[in-house]
Structure formats: structure tokens, C-alpha cells
Write a protein that holds these residues in place. Sequence first.
Motif, mmCIF file in Angstrom:
data_model
loop_
_atom_site.group_PDB
_atom_site.id
_atom_site.type_symbol
_atom_site.label_atom_id
_atom_site.label_comp_id
_atom_site.label_asym_id
_atom_site.label_seq_id
_atom_site.Cartn_x
_atom_site.Cartn_y
_atom_site.Cartn_z
ATOM 1 N N HIS A 198 0.816 -1.222 0.000
ATOM 2 C CA HIS A 198 0.000 0.000 0.000
ATOM 3 C C HIS A 198 0.845 1.266 0.000
ATOM 4 O O HIS A 198 0.762 2.095 0.914
ATOM 5 N N HIS A 246 0.791 -3.629 7.550
ATOM 6 C CA HIS A 246 0.230 -3.834 6.212
ATOM 7 C C HIS A 246 0.134 -2.539 5.420
ATOM 8 O O HIS A 246 0.279 -2.549 4.204
ATOM 9 N N HIS A 310 -6.262 -1.510 6.639
ATOM 10 C CA HIS A 310 -6.443 -0.456 5.628
ATOM 11 C C HIS A 310 -7.037 0.812 6.213
ATOM 12 O O HIS A 310 -7.954 0.751 7.026
ATOM 13 N N HIS A 481 -6.311 -6.631 -3.999
ATOM 14 C CA HIS A 481 -6.405 -5.235 -4.427
ATOM 15 C C HIS A 481 -6.267 -5.066 -5.935
ATOM 16 O O HIS A 481 -5.460 -5.724 -6.576
HETATM 17 FE FE LIG Z 1 -4.303 -4.620 1.739
#
Ligand SMILES: [Fe+2]
Length: 487
Positions: A198, A246, A310, A481
Motif C-alpha cells: 500500500h 500492512h 487499511h 487489491h
Molecule cells: Fe491490503
Amino acid sequence: MRSTFNSRLSRRAFLRASAFAGAGLTLPGGWLLGCGSDDGGTEAIPLEVDPSLPWWQQNNFEPVFEEITETDLQVRGSIPSSLDGLYVRNGSNPQAADNLHWFLGDGMLHGVRIRDGRALWYRNRYIRTRMYENGLNTQAAGAPIGPNNQSNVSAVYHAGRLLTSGEVGFPHEIDPSDLSTVGPYDFGGRLNTFFTAHPKIDPATGYLHFFGYFFAQPFLTYHVADERGELIHSEVVSAKGPTMMHSFAITDRDVVFYELPVLFEPSLFASAGFPYAWDESFGARIGVMPLGGPASEIRWVEIDPCYVFHELNAFREGDDVVIDVCRYDRMMAGERLGAVDAYLTRWRIGTGAAELTFAEQRLDDTLWEFPAHDRRYTGRPNRYGWLTTTRSHPDTIDLAGIALRDQRSGEVRIWDPGPSSHSGEVFFVADGEAEGEGWLMTYVHDRALGVTDLVILDALAVERGPIAEIRMPRRVPFGFHGMWVPA
Ligand SMILES: [Fe+2]
């Protein structure tokens, strides 16, 4: 009619034309829209799990093995003629169904090329990692360092380059014209750490901000690549331990790390397959440092133990850093993944005094995951968020519909795809000047029919349901994703 759709209509002109033609909401071809209600919709048909199999090897988590190419896909509704590019989504798809955890399959891309109001092709391709080519699963392959990884989590498009990330090891470069793998990508030899799934692109500079976490010291390294993709900055950040980090956030001035109590535990590798577990005694904290560094100026604030995969977005409000996250009370504490629910929560970190302050507030009582925003507003105050609704399930992950959430008023509009259908994460494709003007794209799977569609929705009117549904020539398993790669 054909010429109408071959000319490039703006989003607004397209919506006007669709409404005029009656093709915008009432789709031709006799398909029923899933629901289109804004009140939570139809009663879901319960998702059954066979206890004799791992949940990630059944239902629509079950991998597909054959790579196929199919052209001229069947479309119901009208694909916006302004869309010219590739929608591509990554996911974990083991080449042999022997993976010990959903996260530990080979990366597989499912992509659809769109142009002139048509879906030109669908392809699914394994990412040709060294592990895939050698037929190795994670048990056999050893530590996922450098090119030795599965690259199975996300896709990133920056400086004209499409990369996949497995969040461990190096990313892999993909040719968007056919989803073939160019090879592992290490920024010309400058990257010497993992590469998060990310990363964030600062819309003001085009710089790619990212990090790599690691099992041993240094636990965390921050990187910046400039708008041409040159890695121009790397420095170690003073993390406390080997957490599973993450994601992270940026504002126009800050980089924000979440150091949360899911810790590397190598003994789990052989027994459970996935070597991370909840350890509340580690504590939890958030670190805020200047965008671009130096990391020596990072300040940390302790928070209650929780887990976040997220965030929806982050931004500055005066001296406050505001981050909207999908917050779990705990993660990997013995329950199956999916058995703990995430709530949209606003974190507010005060940076004005010598010591950071922290407050958090649950924004509503809906269950969410896979938050998305208009990436022209990354790090800036945003009004709109899009999320995938989820349902509590003790044994698996049960994704439901697509929601538009007005972050200022709290108003939520939901498209429910139907009692046996599941939406994936949406990707927002900008098409228009104002925030939120654009399209949402995601795969929706109907387990009753056994089919998957790539759906396109008007991002500001999700409750009306898809304006186009592109039937996939095969089932597309649930994944992680997606990304839009403009032509
Ligand atoms: Fe993710």
C-alpha cells in the motif's frame, strides 16, 4: 448507436446520454440488477463452509489453475466511452491447492482491457515469480527476501510502470498489454527491503512514498521514489519490533505508521503456515514523522491495542492528523481471518504540543473493509469514501455490497448485489473535475450462478447499481487489491 459509444463522451455527457437512452439504470438484456436498494437490501443466502477443507480452498476463494485469454466480452449496460485502460486485480491463487493460509498463494492477476465502450479482452496470469517458476510453496521456498516472494497482494501504477506487491520481498513489474511478468523490480538496485502493498502517491508531487517492514532489525525502512520512479530517499525508522505492518498513511506534511501488536513468530511457520500472531503485551502505537523525512523526527503515541489493515485516507486539520481506518479489536489472536469485524474509526492525533495526543471515535456501526478514496485527494481532506460491506461469519470472509460514504455528513448509500453475490474492493477511476466524479470498478461474484462480472458503477450514485456489467468468461476467485492502468 455504435458511433455514439465510440466517441469519447465525458462522464457527465455519458450519464445524460445513458439516462436519455434508458440504458443507465434499467439495463437491457433482461438482467435483474442485484438490488439497488439503499436500506441494506435483500436477505443474504447464508454462506456455507465445509469444515473438512480450509475456507480459502472453497467457495469463491478456491483457486483457478488455467490461464485463459478471451476477447470481445459480453456486456450488459454501457461501458463509459471515456474509459481507456486496464482494470487489473491481484490475489492469492496457489498453483497447487496446498497453501497453509489464504495469504500464501502464488500471485495471480485478473485483468480486463477496456476501450471505446468495449471490453476487448480478459486475461488471467500467474505472476512469474521465482517461487512460481520453481513450483515452490512458502514452506519450501524459505524466507521471502528479494525476488523470492509470491507478489500476491496488490498492484501499483507509478511513473508509467505497473508493479505487483506481495508486501514481502521485491515487487514485480508487469506488462499491462498482456499481463506478462517482466521480472522482479528493485528500483535499479536501490531497493534493499520489502515493498509495502500500500504505497501512497502524493498528488502534489507525484512522489511514491512507501516502506518495507522486516522480521529482524531494521524492522522498518521508509522510501521515496520521485515522479520519474527514481528511488531518491531511504532511511530506517525506529520501530520497536517485527510487526506485520500492512499499510500506512500520508498527509500533505506527514508520514504515519501504525505499529500494532501482530508480531512475527517464526515457530508458527511450520505449524500454522503464517508466522504472525496477536501479542497484546507488545502494545500499540502510531508514529508521525515529516513527509520525506527525516525519520529522526518521528514521534510516537500509545494507543489501545487493535489492528488495521487499511485506512480510507488521512489528512491534516490544523495541528491534527486525522486518519479514517477499518479497525479490528484484535487480529490473528486464534480466530479465523474474517471472524473479527472491522468498524470505520476516526483517529485524531494532535501534533501541536511536545507530546502527541490521540483520540479515536467509531464513525458508525456498519461492518466494512476495503476502503477507497479519490486518489487525487490522498493526504488531503476528502468528502467521499467507498467501502465494501461485510457480514460477520465465524468461519470465512463474507463480503457483501458496495457503499458510498459521505465522510462529512455520515450519509451512506449502498448497492447490494443480491442475496448470493459478493463484491470485491472497488477501485475509483477519476473522470471529471470534482472529487468523486468518476467510476468504481470491481469483480462481483454470484455463487448461485457461479459467475463473475466486472461491474462499473457511477461513483457518486452507487445505490443505482452498475451502469455496466462485463461477464467474465470464467469464475474469478476473491482476491485482494485492484488498480486502473490508463492506456
Ligand atoms: Fe491490503
